[in-house]
Design a protein around this motif. Structure first.
Motif, PDB file in Angstrom:
ATOM      1  N   PRO A  49      18.289  21.721 -65.175  1.00 42.89           N
ATOM      2  CA  PRO A  49      18.250  20.295 -65.498  1.00 42.89           C
ATOM      3  C   PRO A  49      18.665  19.473 -64.284  1.00 42.89           C
ATOM      4  O   PRO A  49      19.511  19.903 -63.499  1.00 42.89           O
ATOM      5  N   ILE A  50      18.068  18.315 -64.134  1.00 43.62           N
ATOM      6  CA  ILE A  50      18.484  17.409 -63.060  1.00 43.62           C
ATOM      7  C   ILE A  50      18.672  16.016 -63.646  1.00 43.62           C
ATOM      8  O   ILE A  50      17.781  15.484 -64.295  1.00 43.62           O
ATOM      9  N   ALA A  51      19.885  15.455 -63.446  1.00 39.66           N
ATOM     10  CA  ALA A  51      20.192  14.101 -63.942  1.00 39.66           C
ATOM     11  C   ALA A  51      20.217  13.179 -62.725  1.00 39.66           C
ATOM     12  O   ALA A  51      19.169  12.730 -62.263  1.00 39.66           O
TER      13      ALA A  51
ATOM     14  N   THR B 144      22.763  14.577 -57.622  1.00 36.97           N
ATOM     15  CA  THR B 144      23.671  14.555 -56.459  1.00 36.97           C
ATOM     16  C   THR B 144      24.310  15.923 -56.182  1.00 36.97           C
ATOM     17  O   THR B 144      24.849  16.137 -55.097  1.00 36.97           O
ATOM     18  N   ASP B 145      24.252  16.821 -57.136  1.00 38.92           N
ATOM     19  CA  ASP B 145      24.626  18.218 -56.874  1.00 38.92           C
ATOM     20  C   ASP B 145      23.361  19.061 -56.665  1.00 38.92           C
ATOM     21  O   ASP B 145      23.262  19.811 -55.694  1.00 38.92           O
ATOM     22  N   VAL B 146      22.411  18.924 -57.575  1.00 37.62           N
ATOM     23  CA  VAL B 146      21.211  19.778 -57.545  1.00 37.62           C
ATOM     24  C   VAL B 146      20.442  19.627 -56.230  1.00 37.62           C
ATOM     25  O   VAL B 146      20.047  20.624 -55.607  1.00 37.62           O
TER      26      VAL B 146
ATOM     27  N   ALA C 277      25.148  11.879 -71.723  1.00 38.62           N
ATOM     28  CA  ALA C 277      25.408  12.768 -70.583  1.00 38.62           C
ATOM     29  C   ALA C 277      25.016  12.139 -69.251  1.00 38.62           C
ATOM     30  O   ALA C 277      25.587  12.465 -68.215  1.00 38.62           O
TER      31      ALA C 277
ATOM     32  N   ARG D 100      24.351   7.179 -58.991  1.00 42.02           N
ATOM     33  CA  ARG D 100      23.465   8.265 -59.449  1.00 42.02           C
ATOM     34  C   ARG D 100      24.211   9.303 -60.280  1.00 42.02           C
ATOM     35  O   ARG D 100      23.678   9.816 -61.249  1.00 42.02           O
ATOM     36  N   GLY D 101      25.417   9.655 -59.856  1.00 40.73           N
ATOM     37  CA  GLY D 101      26.153  10.782 -60.441  1.00 40.73           C
ATOM     38  C   GLY D 101      26.591  10.500 -61.867  1.00 40.73           C
ATOM     39  O   GLY D 101      26.865   9.357 -62.239  1.00 40.73           O
TER      40      GLY D 101
ATOM     41  N   GLY E 246      27.724  14.191 -67.291  1.00 41.50           N
ATOM     42  CA  GLY E 246      26.977  15.390 -67.696  1.00 41.50           C
ATOM     43  C   GLY E 246      26.732  16.311 -66.514  1.00 41.50           C
ATOM     44  O   GLY E 246      26.838  17.534 -66.631  1.00 41.50           O
TER      45      GLY E 246
ATOM     46  N   ASN F  42      28.596  16.448 -63.739  1.00 38.58           N
ATOM     47  CA  ASN F  42      29.892  17.001 -63.337  1.00 38.58           C
ATOM     48  C   ASN F  42      30.235  18.202 -64.224  1.00 38.58           C
ATOM     49  O   ASN F  42      30.707  19.239 -63.739  1.00 38.58           O
TER      50      ASN F  42
ATOM     51  N   ALA G  20      27.806  21.165 -63.474  1.00 38.56           N
ATOM     52  CA  ALA G  20      28.183  21.883 -62.242  1.00 38.56           C
ATOM     53  C   ALA G  20      29.475  22.667 -62.456  1.00 38.56           C
ATOM     54  O   ALA G  20      29.667  23.729 -61.882  1.00 38.56           O
TER      55      ALA G  20
ATOM     56  N   ALA H  49      36.698  21.386 -58.698  1.00 32.36           N
ATOM     57  CA  ALA H  49      37.089  20.153 -57.998  1.00 32.36           C
ATOM     58  C   ALA H  49      36.444  18.905 -58.579  1.00 32.36           C
ATOM     59  O   ALA H  49      36.674  17.807 -58.077  1.00 32.36           O
TER      60      ALA H  49
ATOM     61  N   LEU I 182      27.847  26.612 -71.784  1.00 31.58           N
ATOM     62  CA  LEU I 182      26.505  26.329 -72.309  1.00 31.58           C
ATOM     63  C   LEU I 182      25.671  27.611 -72.383  1.00 31.58           C
ATOM     64  O   LEU I 182      25.714  28.435 -71.465  1.00 31.58           O
TER      65      LEU I 182
ATOM     66  N   ILE J  34      23.463  19.372 -72.319  1.00 32.43           N
ATOM     67  CA  ILE J  34      24.530  18.469 -72.768  1.00 32.43           C
ATOM     68  C   ILE J  34      23.874  17.166 -73.212  1.00 32.43           C
ATOM     69  O   ILE J  34      23.136  16.546 -72.439  1.00 32.43           O
TER      70      ILE J  34
ATOM     71  N   MET K  49      34.869   9.361 -50.182  1.00 34.34           N
ATOM     72  CA  MET K  49      33.923  10.449 -49.881  1.00 34.34           C
ATOM     73  C   MET K  49      34.639  11.762 -49.624  1.00 34.34           C
ATOM     74  O   MET K  49      34.425  12.406 -48.604  1.00 34.34           O
TER      75      MET K  49
HETATM   76  C1  LIG Z   1      28.147  12.996 -50.807  1.00 30.26           C
HETATM   77  C2  LIG Z   1      28.644  13.527 -52.122  1.00 30.26           C
HETATM   78  C3  LIG Z   1      29.939  13.224 -52.522  1.00 30.26           C
HETATM   79  C4  LIG Z   1      30.418  13.714 -53.761  1.00 30.26           C
HETATM   80  N1  LIG Z   1      31.706  13.394 -54.112  1.00 30.26           N
HETATM   81  C5  LIG Z   1      32.177  13.847 -55.291  1.00 30.26           C
HETATM   82  C6  LIG Z   1      33.511  13.524 -55.686  1.00 30.26           C
HETATM   83  O1  LIG Z   1      34.265  12.819 -55.003  1.00 30.26           O
HETATM   84  N2  LIG Z   1      33.949  14.013 -56.889  1.00 30.26           N
HETATM   85  C7  LIG Z   1      33.156  14.773 -57.702  1.00 30.26           C
HETATM   86  O2  LIG Z   1      33.598  15.176 -58.778  1.00 30.26           O
HETATM   87  N3  LIG Z   1      31.891  15.092 -57.329  1.00 30.26           N
HETATM   88  C8  LIG Z   1      31.392  14.661 -56.164  1.00 30.26           C
HETATM   89  N4  LIG Z   1      30.112  14.989 -55.794  1.00 30.26           N
HETATM   90  C9  LIG Z   1      29.321  15.855 -56.662  1.00 30.26           C
HETATM   91  C10 LIG Z   1      28.423  15.123 -57.673  1.00 30.26           C
HETATM   92  O3  LIG Z   1      28.166  13.802 -57.284  1.00 30.26           O
HETATM   93  C11 LIG Z   1      29.059  15.101 -59.090  1.00 30.26           C
HETATM   94  O4  LIG Z   1      29.336  16.403 -59.537  1.00 30.26           O
HETATM   95  C12 LIG Z   1      28.175  14.382 -60.115  1.00 30.26           C
HETATM   96  O5  LIG Z   1      28.915  14.166 -61.291  1.00 30.26           O
HETATM   97  C13 LIG Z   1      26.925  15.171 -60.464  1.00 30.26           C
HETATM   98  O6  LIG Z   1      26.167  14.397 -61.386  1.00 30.26           O
HETATM   99  P1  LIG Z   1      24.567  14.352 -61.279  1.00 30.26           P
HETATM  100  O7  LIG Z   1      24.080  13.602 -62.457  1.00 30.26           O
HETATM  101  O8  LIG Z   1      24.117  13.909 -59.969  1.00 30.26           O
HETATM  102  O9  LIG Z   1      24.250  15.927 -61.473  1.00 30.26           O
HETATM  103  P2  LIG Z   1      22.987  16.778 -61.068  1.00 30.26           P
HETATM  104  O10 LIG Z   1      22.986  17.063 -59.612  1.00 30.26           O
HETATM  105  O11 LIG Z   1      21.740  16.190 -61.630  1.00 30.26           O
HETATM  106  O12 LIG Z   1      23.337  18.108 -61.880  1.00 30.26           O
HETATM  107  C14 LIG Z   1      24.536  18.832 -61.614  1.00 30.26           C
HETATM  108  C15 LIG Z   1      24.564  20.101 -62.474  1.00 30.26           C
HETATM  109  O13 LIG Z   1      24.626  19.769 -63.853  1.00 30.26           O
HETATM  110  C16 LIG Z   1      23.481  20.253 -64.544  1.00 30.26           C
HETATM  111  N5  LIG Z   1      23.136  19.208 -65.519  1.00 30.26           N
HETATM  112  C17 LIG Z   1      22.906  17.890 -65.287  1.00 30.26           C
HETATM  113  N6  LIG Z   1      22.707  17.239 -66.456  1.00 30.26           N
HETATM  114  C18 LIG Z   1      22.816  18.166 -67.436  1.00 30.26           C
HETATM  115  C19 LIG Z   1      22.712  18.116 -68.853  1.00 30.26           C
HETATM  116  N7  LIG Z   1      22.471  16.972 -69.526  1.00 30.26           N
HETATM  117  N8  LIG Z   1      22.864  19.261 -69.543  1.00 30.26           N
HETATM  118  C20 LIG Z   1      23.137  20.427 -68.912  1.00 30.26           C
HETATM  119  N9  LIG Z   1      23.253  20.556 -67.577  1.00 30.26           N
HETATM  120  C21 LIG Z   1      23.095  19.427 -66.851  1.00 30.26           C
HETATM  121  C22 LIG Z   1      22.434  20.507 -63.470  1.00 30.26           C
HETATM  122  O14 LIG Z   1      21.488  21.486 -63.830  1.00 30.26           O
HETATM  123  C23 LIG Z   1      23.310  20.969 -62.317  1.00 30.26           C
HETATM  124  O15 LIG Z   1      23.673  22.316 -62.487  1.00 30.26           O
HETATM  125  C24 LIG Z   1      29.592  14.513 -54.583  1.00 30.26           C
HETATM  126  C25 LIG Z   1      28.274  14.803 -54.179  1.00 30.26           C
HETATM  127  C26 LIG Z   1      27.801  14.308 -52.973  1.00 30.26           C
HETATM  128  C27 LIG Z   1      26.404  14.622 -52.557  1.00 30.26           C
END
Ligand SMILES: Cc1cc2nc3c(=O)[nH]c(=O)nc-3n(C[C@H](O)[C@H](O)[C@H](O)COP(=O)(O)OP(=O)(O)OC[C@H]3O[C@@H](n4cnc5c(N)ncnc54)[C@H](O)[C@@H]3O)c2cc1C
Length: 299
Positions: free
Chosen positions: A24-26, A29-31, A68, A101-102, A105, A107, A110, A114, A153, A159, A182
């Protein structure tokens, strides 16, 4: 790599049932980081961006049901009174772009030790709404983290939302890192006072293989606050009480030495954050002009 783009929740669940290995991609920012660095090359990406209900939330009397895919910025702007601990944690995530973006769900998906949401969710009390074509179940947040970057899960589950207990008292979040913005947490701490049930809950991030609560510290503090009549009197907390609470929080950690910091530093920092967040929340609970000077002050 195939890109699956469901336009509704039922289609998303059907796609996940058909392709359980789909990622899944939301917010991405991690994927996208993992894909860009070739750490992951899934056959299918399941884009949740068109599933509108994931970006919605409902505020009930006891719980906020947070979709989520509600981004951090929205939590900071719209849900601060109901979810103060999570809003504070959201503030510390990445940069404005990442916070736009983040999502919570993501967080949870992943499940990095941390991740900044975890201490706040553990302290507030939350349940993860996990859904599949087989039905929906609620997973208490304490049982959600099963290992380093692993969660509870099932392969066909997504989620849908997180049900977070609405704040009935002060909450705090504190994060230690090498700089203010950051930065991935070296360790983090969440604390929530729940005056309605006369309990205190904690959450520790980045100081054990999974996010954890400091159960012994909570039990000690809850008993001491009840025995001393602190909830009723609102009097200042003795430094010895805050000190013992902090020590027990340090003891709940099982950290490692890594590039971000040593295990010993993490244990120490968790104790400092525990004492500080307790002082901040207790001051807020007592009301203006009644700070814990001479009591549980920060060190
Ligand atoms: C430059 C940078 C700085 C960052 N700083 C921080 C920080 O300070 N603190 C922090 O906690 N994180 C940080 N992150 C990590 C990231 O931003 C967070 O973990 C964020 O919450 C991920 O959310 P996302 O929607 O982008 O997830 P995605 O990248 O879309 O997905 C993350 C994971 O969750 C899964 N997923 C997404 N949605 C669902 C769903 N509905 N059901 C099941 N699985 C799902 C995906 O398959 C993947 O495994 C940072 C990342 C970057 C690139």
């Amino acid at each position: 790599m195939d890109f699956l783009r469901p336009t509704g929740w039922a289609d998303a669940l059907a796609a996940k049932a058909e392709h359980p290995a789909a990622v899944p991609i939301a917010g991405g920012t991690d994927v996208m980081v993992e894909i860009n660095f070739d750490q992951r090359r899934p056959e299918h990406l399941l884009d949740l961006g068109r599933v509108d209900e994931l970006t919605e939330w409902e505020t009930g009397e006891e719980y906020v049901r947070l979709g989520a895919a509600v981004p951090y910025t929205r939590i900071m702007e719209r849900l601060r009174p109901e979810l103060p601990g999570l809003a504070l944690a959201a503030h510390t995530v990445g940069s404005p772009q990442i916070r736009h973006r983040g999502t919570v769900g993501g967080n949870l998906g992943a499940a990095s030790p941390a991740g900044d949401c975890h201490p706040a969710l553990l302290a507030a009390g939350a349940e993860i709404e996990a859904a599949s074509v087989r039905g929906t179940r609620l997973i208490p947040v304490d049982e959600f983290y099963t290992g380093v970057k692993r969660n509870a899960l099932a392969p066909d589950e997504l989620i849908r939302a997180v049900r977070i207990r609405r704040a009935d008292g002060p909450q705090q979040f504190s994060k230690v890192g090498t700089r203010n913005a950051m930065v991935i947490a070296l360790c983090a701490f969440g604390l929530a006072l729940h005056p309605a049930t006369r309990t205190v809950r904690t959450g520790i991030g980045s100081a054990a293989p999974t996010p954890v609560r400091a159960h012994a510290a909570e039990d000690f503090l809850n008993a001491a606050l009840a025995e001393g009549g602190f909830w009723e009197s609102g009097r200042a907390l003795p430094p010895s009480l805050a000190g013992q609470f902090a020590e027990l929080c340090s003891g709940a950690c099982a950290p490692i030495d890594d590039v971000r910091g040593s295990a010993a530093y993490r244990r120490h920092a968790v104790g400092v954050m525990a004492r500080r967040t307790l002082a901040w929340t207790w001051d807020e609970f007592r009301g203006p002009g009644r700070s814990t000077e001479g009591g549980a002050s920060c060190a």
